[in-house]
Design an enzyme around this catalytic site. Structure first.
Site, mmCIF file in Angstrom:
data_model
loop_
_atom_site.group_PDB
_atom_site.id
_atom_site.type_symbol
_atom_site.label_atom_id
_atom_site.label_comp_id
_atom_site.label_asym_id
_atom_site.label_seq_id
_atom_site.Cartn_x
_atom_site.Cartn_y
_atom_site.Cartn_z
ATOM 1 N N ASP A 1 15.002 6.648 7.898
ATOM 2 C CA ASP A 1 14.065 6.792 9.014
ATOM 3 C C ASP A 1 14.132 5.588 9.952
ATOM 4 O OD1 ASP A 1 11.924 8.316 10.273
ATOM 5 O OD2 ASP A 1 10.578 6.697 9.662
ATOM 6 N N HIS B 1 12.704 7.317 13.180
ATOM 7 C CA HIS B 1 11.551 6.423 12.954
ATOM 8 C C HIS B 1 10.238 7.172 13.199
ATOM 9 C CE1 HIS B 1 10.353 1.910 12.850
ATOM 10 N NE2 HIS B 1 9.394 2.660 12.324
ATOM 11 N N THR C 1 0.837 -1.207 0.000
ATOM 12 C CA THR C 1 0.000 0.000 0.000
ATOM 13 C C THR C 1 0.870 1.256 0.000
ATOM 14 O OG1 THR C 1 -1.463 -1.309 1.371
ATOM 15 C CG2 THR C 1 -2.023 1.001 1.114
ATOM 16 N N GLU D 1 17.747 0.759 16.954
ATOM 17 C CA GLU D 1 17.025 1.995 17.288
ATOM 18 C C GLU D 1 16.852 2.088 18.795
ATOM 19 O OE1 GLU D 1 13.401 2.283 14.974
ATOM 20 O OE2 GLU D 1 14.464 1.807 13.129
ATOM 21 N N ARG E 1 12.313 -1.032 7.131
ATOM 22 C CA ARG E 1 12.880 -1.458 8.409
ATOM 23 C C ARG E 1 14.405 -1.446 8.259
ATOM 24 N NH1 ARG E 1 8.710 -0.507 10.531
ATOM 25 N NH2 ARG E 1 7.334 -1.909 11.678
HETATM 26 C C1 GLV Z 1 5.920 1.730 11.665
HETATM 27 O O1 GLV Z 1 7.078 1.510 11.534
HETATM 28 C C2 GLV Z 1 4.872 0.846 11.225
HETATM 29 O O2 GLV Z 1 5.160 -0.304 10.878
HETATM 30 O O3 GLV Z 1 3.698 1.281 11.202
#
Ligand code: GLV
Length: 316
Positions: free
Chosen positions: A253, A277, A148, A258, A229
């Site tokens: 990001d 993130h 999406t 993290e 990721r």
């Molecule tokens: C954020 O990283 C998510 O997977 O919504």
């Protein structure tokens, strides 16, 4: 009347809980922290969770039938306790417009060289040659992962006049993507793109996918963006590529670790934009996540198929 107990582990406002209660008089919804969640787990039929899997609560939740994640990526939920039981797992895919805007934003920043202009401004420097940028128009964007989020990035990038190419597990056509390749076409995407964006889920297949070979295949003028990721990218290979000027820059990001440790070399590059993130966060986020959950809850109560069911074997 049989009660349906829902535990919400994610931070939500009272009005959101009220919205969930309105779905059906049988619904009992409680916002919990980990400890309270463990206590109430035995009565829970449904859990709504954020990133951190309340694994010990899940273990005690013998009546648990369904876990709704408020996020898109469910890699942290693919744990034995959930894999081995008949618990349906669903995501909040479809509400990540901020990630799409983030990707367009960083492409514009680099293309218009705003990152350099901003640094110059702070030094009271006027350097037209350093700050003179290019255009997105006519450039090629390569999207790794056409779920999406990837598909929406394609749509917006097309509106800027970019040529859009992309990779997904199966090479079926996607609107606004001029060329779709399967996993075997990764190098084609990397070779042809002026910007490469990772919008993949983290799975055993994508872990470490972007490494030394990928950065050697990319154009030296290309921008690398990761909003998927961290562990999909071999961070050391990315750092070497940046050090050696084998790519033009990166907007990151997500990271292998993290929070990104303060001594990470990534902080030191002028041509890297680091965000902690947050590409998925926006004040409107829960206003989209809660109605999505409520719609799924209605489906659940009617015995219908839920939206965004995760294929636990595929991991997304
Ligand atoms: C954020 O990283 C998510 O997977 O919504």
């Amino acid at each position: 009347m049989e009660e349906i107990n829902i535990l919400v582990f994610s931070h939500v406002e009272e009005r959101h809980l009220a919205r969930i209660r309105e779905v059906d008089p049988r619904v009992r919804v409680t916002a919990v922290d980990r400890q309270r969640g463990i206590e109430l787990a035995p009565s829970a039929e449904i859990m709504v969770v954020g990133w951190n899997v309340p694994e010990d609560a899940v273990r005690r939740a013998t009546k648990l039938r369904w876990i709704q994640s408020v996020g898109a990526g469910v890699d942290s939920l693919i744990v034995p306790e959930i894999m081995s039981r008949e618990i349906v797992l669903t995501t909040s895919s479809g509400i990540h417009q901020s990630v799409v805007e983030h990707v367009i934003a960083v492409m514009l920043v680099f293309t218009r060289r705003l990152h350099l202009a901003l640094r110059d401004q702070l030094r009271r420097k006027w350097d037209r040659s350093r700050a003179s940028g290019e255009e997105l128009l006519g450039k090629t964007l390569g999207i790794l992962g056409l779920g999406t989020i990837g598909a929406e990035i394609a749509q917006k990038a097309h509106a800027f006049g970019m040529r859009v190419i992309g990779m997904r597990r199966t090479a079926a056509p996607v609107p606004d993507v001029d060329q779709v390749v399967g996993a075997d076409g990764l190098r084609t995407i990397l070779r042809e793109s002026d910007a490469v964006v990772v919008a993949l889920p983290l799975t055993p297949q994508t872990r470490g996918l972007v490494g030394e070979d990928a950065f050697r295949t990319m154009k030296p003028s290309a921008l690398f963006i990761n909003v998927g990721r961290g562990p999909i990218v071999q961070e050391q290979a990315l750092i070497s590529a940046l050090r050696e000027g084998r790519i033009a820059g990166a907007a990151l990001d997500v990271f292998e670790r993290e929070p990104l440790p303060a001594d990470s070399p990534l902080y030191g590059f002028e041509n890297v934009i680091i965000t902690p993130h947050v590409s998925g966060t926006s004040p409107a986020y829960m206003d989209r996540a809660v109605p999505l959950f409520c719609e799924n809850l209605q489906r659940y109560l009617r015995g219908e198929t839920l939206r965004n069911i995760v294929d636990k074997e595929l991991g997304y």
